[in-house]
Scaffold this motif. Structure first.
Motif, PDB file in Angstrom:
ATOM      1  N   THR A   3       3.940 -46.767 -13.926  1.00  0.00           N
ATOM      2  CA  THR A   3       4.405 -45.792 -12.934  1.00  0.00           C
ATOM      3  C   THR A   3       5.465 -46.398 -12.026  1.00  0.00           C
ATOM      4  O   THR A   3       6.504 -45.773 -11.769  1.00  0.00           O
ATOM      5  N   VAL A  47       4.566 -40.908 -21.214  1.00  0.00           N
ATOM      6  CA  VAL A  47       4.974 -39.755 -20.404  1.00  0.00           C
ATOM      7  C   VAL A  47       3.778 -38.906 -19.995  1.00  0.00           C
ATOM      8  O   VAL A  47       3.672 -38.463 -18.843  1.00  0.00           O
ATOM      9  N   ARG A  48       2.841 -38.689 -20.928  1.00  0.00           N
ATOM     10  CA  ARG A  48       1.668 -37.868 -20.594  1.00  0.00           C
ATOM     11  C   ARG A  48       0.860 -38.495 -19.466  1.00  0.00           C
ATOM     12  O   ARG A  48       0.413 -37.809 -18.546  1.00  0.00           O
ATOM     13  N   LEU A  84       2.777 -38.165 -16.147  1.00  0.00           N
ATOM     14  CA  LEU A  84       2.666 -36.833 -15.554  1.00  0.00           C
ATOM     15  C   LEU A  84       1.289 -36.609 -14.954  1.00  0.00           C
ATOM     16  O   LEU A  84       1.124 -35.787 -14.051  1.00  0.00           O
ATOM     17  N   PRO A  96       1.669 -35.996  -7.934  1.00  0.00           N
ATOM     18  CA  PRO A  96       2.935 -36.060  -7.189  1.00  0.00           C
ATOM     19  C   PRO A  96       3.016 -37.183  -6.157  1.00  0.00           C
ATOM     20  O   PRO A  96       4.109 -37.524  -5.698  1.00  0.00           O
TER      21      PRO A  96
END
Length: 327
Positions: free
Chosen positions: A149, A294-295, A298, A302
């Motif tokens: 991340t 990517v999964r 996500l 946020p």
């Protein structure tokens, strides 16, 4: 022998990724080999299911190869260049790194971002991007998702800074010198600084790179401080593993800075050393990119993305205030 052979597939894969990134950089010099390597790693891991046979070598590239690359990075830093910035600008660099980390940690705490993740984000955004994330992680040993991340956020927000800083420089009416100082003091990756500095002009580019390298130099003391705090934390745990006070790669980095500053390496060797260093770091960045799913990214929510945005604004604001003060 068996262990070496188990590392080979992953090491060869990362070497291939590094070679591809370097070739792209040669074809398009404005694209950093390290950033291309990260993006290639992200593309591969999200498009192809890699067999587990690659895992040991990839892990080795992300840690040991990275540390060797960081050590050699020290040869790019000459203390004389940094000292010529003047006491005022050196103080600004220290303030940006220290204030950037502390401020980002505070923002992350307010947002509820977990400790290891906010430390990696704070270090990457305040010092030197993905290399700082990985360097600090060698001490804190955070979860793989936290590392992925932080690296993804460095790539995202640092890339957005490339067009944003020249645009703001124009809006603020900054001259070339303070514009370069600000770019070097605020943008995350060395390569991103080079891209933004080139858009600002040759005078800006030169000073921006020196300021950025001064921030890179701060990686050593930051890792030492974090290592010291980790040792204190682990000392209260019975039988707990205590990380070294000063990691060997940090000592190697400092030694290489001294070697470069004393001009002990023949000038003819420096391009070769830089090519090797770029290749090693590109292989490590490719390996780190392979950890960015990517999964999963996500799924982190946020808050880390908001922290990345706020940290970018915070570091840029500190840098601009300092540059205007000393200019």
């Amino acid at each position: 022998m068996k262990r070496s052979s188990s590392l080979l597939p992953g090491l060869l894969l990362c070497a291939a990724g590094a070679a591809a990134a370097v070739l792209v950089n040669r074809a398009v010099p404005t694209l950093s080999a390290l950033l291309v390597a990260i993006l290639l790693g992200v593309a591969v891991t999200n498009l192809v299911s890699l067999p587990t046979i690659f895992a040991p070598g990839v892990a080795c590239s992300a840690k040991r190869v990275l540390r060797i690359g960081i050590v050699l990075l020290g040869l790019q830093l000459v203390l004389g260049d940094v000292l010529r910035l003047g006491a005022g600008m050196i103080a600004v660099v220290v303030a940006v790194v220290a204030g950037g980390i502390l401020g980002s940690l505070a923002l992350g705490r307010l947002l509820g971002v977990r400790a290891s993740q906010r430390l990696l984000i704070a270090s990457g955004f305040s010092i030197c991007g993905a290399a700082a994330v990985a360097g600090v992680n060698s001490v804190v040993e955070a979860e793989e998702d936290d590392v992925a991340t932080a690296i993804a956020l460095v790539v995202l927000y640092g890339t957005l800074m490339i067009p944003t800083v020249p645009l703001l420089v124009h809006l603020f009416g900054l001259a070339e010198l303070p514009a370069g100082l600000w770019a070097g003091a605020s943008i995350h990756e060395v390569a991103q600084v080079v891209a933004a500095g080139a858009a600002l002009g040759p005078a800006s580019l030169k000073v921006a790179v020196v300021v950025k390298l001064a921030r890179v130099l701060m990686l050593a003391p930051v890792v030492v401080v974090i290592g010291w705090r980790m040792r204190r934390h682990h000392s209260v745990e019975a039988g707990g593993h205590r990380p070294p006070l000063v990691p060997l790669f940090v000592l190697g980095f400092v030694l290489m800075v001294a070697v470069a500053s004393l001009h002990l390496v023949p000038a003819a060797w420096l391009p070769v050393v830089k090519t090797v260093q770029t290749g090693l770091l590109a292989a490590a960045m490719f390996a780190l990119g392979l950890g960015v799913k990517v999964r999963q990214l996500l799924g982190v929510g946020p808050r880390p993305f908001l922290l990345g945005l706020l940290s970018t604004v915070w570091v840029a604001g500190l840098a601009l205030s300092g540059v205007l003060l000393v200019s």
